[in-house]
Motif scaffolding. Structure first.
Motif, PDB file in Angstrom:
ATOM      1  N   LYS A   1       2.710   5.120  -3.254  1.00  0.00           N
ATOM      2  CA  LYS A   1       3.647   4.631  -4.273  1.00  0.00           C
ATOM      3  C   LYS A   1       4.300   3.331  -3.836  1.00  0.00           C
ATOM      4  N   GLY A   2       3.924   2.243  -4.508  1.00  0.00           N
ATOM      5  CA  GLY A   2       4.543   0.958  -4.233  1.00  0.00           C
ATOM      6  C   GLY A   2       5.999   0.940  -4.647  1.00  0.00           C
TER       7      GLY A   2
ATOM      8  N   THR B   1       0.818  -1.218   0.000  1.00  0.00           N
ATOM      9  CA  THR B   1       0.000   0.000   0.000  1.00  0.00           C
ATOM     10  C   THR B   1       0.847   1.262   0.000  1.00  0.00           C
ATOM     11  N   GLY B   2       2.152   1.092  -0.198  1.00  0.00           N
ATOM     12  CA  GLY B   2       2.979   2.188  -0.646  1.00  0.00           C
ATOM     13  C   GLY B   2       3.553   3.130   0.389  1.00  0.00           C
TER      14      GLY B   2
ATOM     15  N   THR C   1       8.075   2.397  11.411  1.00  0.00           N
ATOM     16  CA  THR C   1       7.433   3.420  12.238  1.00  0.00           C
ATOM     17  C   THR C   1       6.073   2.981  12.758  1.00  0.00           C
ATOM     18  N   GLY C   2       5.493   1.953  12.152  1.00  0.00           N
ATOM     19  CA  GLY C   2       4.252   1.372  12.657  1.00  0.00           C
ATOM     20  C   GLY C   2       2.980   2.021  12.166  1.00  0.00           C
ATOM     21  N   ASN C   3       3.076   3.128  11.410  1.00  0.00           N
ATOM     22  CA  ASN C   3       1.852   3.783  10.933  1.00  0.00           C
ATOM     23  C   ASN C   3       2.014   4.399   9.540  1.00  0.00           C
ATOM     24  N   ASN C   4       3.074   4.013   8.833  1.00  0.00           N
ATOM     25  CA  ASN C   4       3.356   4.472   7.472  1.00  0.00           C
ATOM     26  C   ASN C   4       3.696   5.947   7.365  1.00  0.00           C
TER      27      ASN C   4
ATOM     28  N   VAL D   1       6.886   1.931   6.136  1.00  0.00           N
ATOM     29  CA  VAL D   1       7.906   2.964   6.268  1.00  0.00           C
ATOM     30  C   VAL D   1       8.835   2.656   7.438  1.00  0.00           C
ATOM     31  N   VAL D   2      10.135   2.762   7.184  1.00  0.00           N
ATOM     32  CA  VAL D   2      11.125   2.629   8.250  1.00  0.00           C
ATOM     33  C   VAL D   2      11.682   4.006   8.577  1.00  0.00           C
ATOM     34  N   SER D   3      12.046   4.209   9.851  1.00  0.00           N
ATOM     35  CA  SER D   3      12.398   5.550  10.328  1.00  0.00           C
ATOM     36  C   SER D   3      13.785   5.997   9.887  1.00  0.00           C
ATOM     37  N   GLU D   4      14.668   5.037   9.590  1.00  0.00           N
ATOM     38  CA  GLU D   4      16.038   5.353   9.169  1.00  0.00           C
ATOM     39  C   GLU D   4      16.420   4.332   8.098  1.00  0.00           C
ATOM     40  N   PRO D   5      17.023   4.776   6.992  1.00  0.00           N
ATOM     41  CA  PRO D   5      17.089   3.907   5.813  1.00  0.00           C
ATOM     42  C   PRO D   5      18.220   2.883   5.765  1.00  0.00           C
TER      43      PRO D   5
END
Length: 280
Positions: free
Chosen positions: A146-147, A69-70, A121-124, A110-114
């Motif tokens: 964006k996938g 879901t991107g 992050t638990g909430n995108n 989404v991850v907080s640091e790449p």
């Protein structure tokens, strides 16, 4: 001066995230149906049948069109006579993303640091938020999930003016051929030409929010869109496993650039070309 409560923004963004995940835009669905009618490969026909059926199930049952879901991209056009009250604009948008992805049971990706920790992050959130100040007192919001299967296959080529139109075509086709069938075709291709390296990339994302059957208003770019669409569909990549329906549409956005430059950014979107726009 018109006032708009931040909570209203949050609620609308939350709903838009869910709707974008569940409902494929009508123009993309229609393009898939047209592709099915013209697809010459039996395997490609079968793949398109499954993609179309998937879109219908997602819409009828309010389920995500794709498990990815991107990463949420948000474009904001903020009227200069609009005053946001009761909170911060970007925080209100991110709160909306978090609410939409949580309440809608959408995958949080989404991850907080790449690089080193990559903790989800638990909430995108946070989303990628781009803000433009415009005349008026309205707020126009475009949500574009964006996938990353297709995002990973985009690219930027920093050309020089002497490369010209043929150089642009070659740059685009090099990216497309390198991507091959990995971005889950049939694809929609957004292209940004001009600006700087970063501006071209943003324009290529904006291009994906246009209808797939639209054309750039400048005739030369409209012609280039058609030419690239034809070239891409001649590659034989097809829908996943080969065929004639590789791409549903090519959209180009352009901007002024430096006398020494010709940046070209290509964002590839899979058949899940999702976006939702509202004006508050």
């Amino acid at each position: 001066m018109r006032e708009l409560d931040a909570k209203t923004i949050t609620e609308n963004v939350a709903q838009m995230c869910k709707e974008a995940a569940y409902y494929l835009p009508d123009d993309v669905y229609a393009a898939l149906k047209r592709g099915r009618e013209t697809e010459k490969s039996p395997v490609g026909q079968n793949v398109l049948d499954q993609i179309i059926k998937n879109a219908e199930i997602a819409k009828n049952e309010d389920r995500p069109y794709c498990q990815d879901t991107g990463f949420t991209i948000v474009f904001l056009e903020v009227g200069q006579d609009l005053h946001i009250v009761g909170g911060d604009l970007e925080q209100a948008v991110n709160d909306g993303i978090a609410k939409g992805y949580t309440d809608g049971y959408l995958r949080k990706s989404v991850v907080s640091e790449p690089l080193f920790n990559r903790v989800n992050t638990g909430n995108n959130t946070p989303g990628a938020i781009y803000t433009k100040i415009v005349p008026g007192d309205k707020l126009k919001i475009t949500v574009e999930p964006k996938g990353f299967g297709s995002e990973n296959k985009g690219g930027i080529k920093m050309l020089v003016p002497a490369d010209g139109v043929e150089g642009v075509k070659k740059a685009v086709m090099d990216i497309i051929l390198h991507a091959s069938m990995n971005p889950c075709p049939p694809t929609v291709i957004g292209i940004g030409i001009g600006g700087t390296m970063d501006k071209a990339a943003v324009m290529s994302k904006i291009a994906l929010t246009r209808p797939v059957d639209s054309h750039n208003p400048m005739p030369e770019y409209a012609k280039l869109e058609d030419e690239l669409l034809e070239l891409i569909n001649q590659t034989g990549i097809g829908p996943q496993l080969g065929g004639t329906t590789t791409c549903l549409g090519v959209n180009i956005e352009w901007g002024p650039t430096h006398i020494a430059g010709l940046p070209v950014a290509v964002t590839i979107c899979c058949h899940a070309c999702r976006h939702k726009t509202r004006t508050l």
